[in-house]
Design a protein around this motif. Sequence first.
Motif, short mmCIF file in Angstrom:
data_model
loop_
_atom_site.label_atom_id
_atom_site.label_comp_id
_atom_site.label_asym_id
_atom_site.label_seq_id
_atom_site.Cartn_x
_atom_site.Cartn_y
_atom_site.Cartn_z
N LEU A 27 -12.56 -29.57 84.35
CA LEU A 27 -11.67 -30.11 83.32
C LEU A 27 -12.10 -29.66 81.92
O LEU A 27 -11.27 -29.53 81.03
CB LEU A 27 -11.67 -31.64 83.40
CG LEU A 27 -10.54 -32.39 82.72
CD1 LEU A 27 -9.17 -31.92 83.23
CD2 LEU A 27 -10.69 -33.88 82.94
N THR A 28 -13.40 -29.38 81.75
CA THR A 28 -13.86 -28.91 80.43
C THR A 28 -13.26 -27.55 80.10
O THR A 28 -12.89 -27.31 78.95
CB THR A 28 -15.40 -28.83 80.39
OG1 THR A 28 -15.87 -27.99 81.45
CG2 THR A 28 -16.02 -30.21 80.52
N LEU A 29 -13.16 -26.68 81.10
CA LEU A 29 -12.53 -25.37 80.87
C LEU A 29 -11.07 -25.54 80.51
O LEU A 29 -10.58 -24.93 79.55
CB LEU A 29 -12.67 -24.51 82.12
CG LEU A 29 -11.93 -23.16 82.09
CD1 LEU A 29 -12.47 -22.27 80.98
CD2 LEU A 29 -12.02 -22.47 83.44
N LEU A 52 0.20 -32.57 73.89
CA LEU A 52 -0.93 -31.68 74.18
C LEU A 52 -2.17 -32.12 73.44
O LEU A 52 -3.28 -32.13 73.98
CB LEU A 52 -0.59 -30.24 73.81
CG LEU A 52 0.12 -29.39 74.86
CD1 LEU A 52 0.36 -27.99 74.34
CD2 LEU A 52 -0.65 -29.35 76.16
N GLN A 53 -2.00 -32.50 72.16
CA GLN A 53 -3.13 -32.96 71.36
C GLN A 53 -3.75 -34.21 71.98
O GLN A 53 -4.97 -34.33 72.08
CB GLN A 53 -2.68 -33.27 69.93
CG GLN A 53 -2.29 -32.04 69.14
CD GLN A 53 -1.71 -32.41 67.77
OE1 GLN A 53 -2.02 -33.46 67.22
NE2 GLN A 53 -0.85 -31.55 67.24
N GLU A 54 -2.91 -35.12 72.42
CA GLU A 54 -3.43 -36.36 73.02
C GLU A 54 -4.05 -36.09 74.38
O GLU A 54 -5.00 -36.78 74.78
CB GLU A 54 -2.31 -37.39 73.13
CG GLU A 54 -1.89 -37.96 71.79
CD GLU A 54 -0.96 -39.15 71.92
OE1 GLU A 54 -0.47 -39.43 73.03
OE2 GLU A 54 -0.73 -39.82 70.90
N SER A 55 -3.56 -35.09 75.09
CA SER A 55 -4.14 -34.77 76.40
C SER A 55 -5.59 -34.32 76.26
O SER A 55 -6.40 -34.55 77.16
CB SER A 55 -3.32 -33.70 77.11
OG SER A 55 -3.49 -32.43 76.51
N MET A 59 -8.64 -35.85 78.31
CA MET A 59 -9.57 -35.04 79.10
C MET A 59 -11.01 -35.24 78.65
O MET A 59 -11.93 -35.33 79.46
CB MET A 59 -9.18 -33.56 79.02
CG MET A 59 -7.94 -33.22 79.82
SD MET A 59 -7.56 -31.45 79.80
CE MET A 59 -6.76 -31.29 78.22
N HIS A 60 -11.20 -35.34 77.34
CA HIS A 60 -12.55 -35.56 76.81
C HIS A 60 -13.10 -36.89 77.31
O HIS A 60 -14.27 -36.99 77.71
CB HIS A 60 -12.52 -35.53 75.27
CG HIS A 60 -13.87 -35.63 74.66
ND1 HIS A 60 -14.40 -36.83 74.25
CD2 HIS A 60 -14.81 -34.69 74.40
CE1 HIS A 60 -15.61 -36.63 73.76
NE2 HIS A 60 -15.88 -35.35 73.84
N ILE A 62 -12.21 -38.49 80.05
CA ILE A 62 -12.46 -38.38 81.49
C ILE A 62 -13.79 -37.67 81.76
O ILE A 62 -14.60 -38.13 82.57
CB ILE A 62 -11.29 -37.65 82.19
CG1 ILE A 62 -10.04 -38.52 82.17
CG2 ILE A 62 -11.66 -37.28 83.62
CD1 ILE A 62 -8.77 -37.79 82.57
N VAL A 63 -14.04 -36.56 81.05
CA VAL A 63 -15.28 -35.81 81.23
C VAL A 63 -16.48 -36.68 80.87
O VAL A 63 -17.48 -36.74 81.60
CB VAL A 63 -15.27 -34.51 80.39
CG1 VAL A 63 -16.65 -33.88 80.34
CG2 VAL A 63 -14.25 -33.53 80.95
N PHE A 64 -16.38 -37.38 79.76
CA PHE A 64 -17.52 -38.19 79.28
C PHE A 64 -17.75 -39.40 80.19
O PHE A 64 -18.87 -39.66 80.62
CB PHE A 64 -17.25 -38.65 77.85
CG PHE A 64 -18.34 -39.52 77.29
CD1 PHE A 64 -19.51 -38.97 76.82
CD2 PHE A 64 -18.18 -40.90 77.24
CE1 PHE A 64 -20.52 -39.77 76.32
CE2 PHE A 64 -19.19 -41.71 76.74
CZ PHE A 64 -20.36 -41.14 76.27
N MET A 65 -16.68 -40.13 80.50
CA MET A 65 -16.82 -41.39 81.24
C MET A 65 -17.10 -41.17 82.72
O MET A 65 -17.92 -41.87 83.31
CB MET A 65 -15.56 -42.25 81.08
CG MET A 65 -15.22 -42.57 79.64
SD MET A 65 -16.31 -43.78 78.91
CE MET A 65 -15.37 -45.27 79.15
N LEU A 66 -16.43 -40.21 83.34
CA LEU A 66 -16.62 -39.99 84.77
C LEU A 66 -17.75 -39.00 85.05
O LEU A 66 -18.20 -38.87 86.19
CB LEU A 66 -15.33 -39.51 85.43
CG LEU A 66 -14.18 -40.53 85.43
CD1 LEU A 66 -12.98 -39.97 86.19
CD2 LEU A 66 -14.60 -41.86 86.02
#
Length: 196
Positions: A27-29, A52-55, A59-60, A62-66
């Motif tokens: 997801l980071t990519l 798109l901006q909010e997505s 994503m950030h 999701i990456v941080f929390m999960l």
Amino acid sequence: MVKRPILALIHILESFTEWTGKLISWLTLFMVLVVVAVLLLRNVFGFSAIPLQESVTYMHAIVFMLGAAYTLKHHDHVRVDVFYHRFSHRTKALVDMAGFLILLLPVCVFLIIYSLDYVIFNWKIKEGSSQPGGLPYLYMLKTLLLALPITLVIQGTAQFLHNMAYLLGWKALPHGTDEDTEAVPQVTGDQEMKHG
């Protein structure tokens, strides 16, 4: 009799953390690609893509929390390591088990209790973006407040059981040792024939 189920449970819990961590890493990519797309749309075409901006924020989060549980599994969290690295494997296992019971587990339980009503309320009202044309799924994003402590408890439990298995002599090394995956050498058919 208890050994096999516990070792199987450790494998299942750690596999879950490993699988989710590797999945989220992709997801980071995708997040970088979306940021580039947002910048191109805004600066080249003069188009402001709010969804798109909010997505990117989604994503950030999701990456941080999960990704926290995956980071815990691989001992990549920042911590003060003044004495720990000098401890024996047995002492490290005991310290990690105590850390789970005294620190990680209570904090995660607190986060779940504290966030539960808030998340339920957001699902009831289906809270969306405050921006016009923004993503209508803010309530789903806020569910990460529960996902974070739950995934940390899953991985913390796996580590606790792994260290317990080490102390009971069921594992060759405690959790977090570099040789974890190589602790018990696998004997192949050829090796058996040589020794036979």
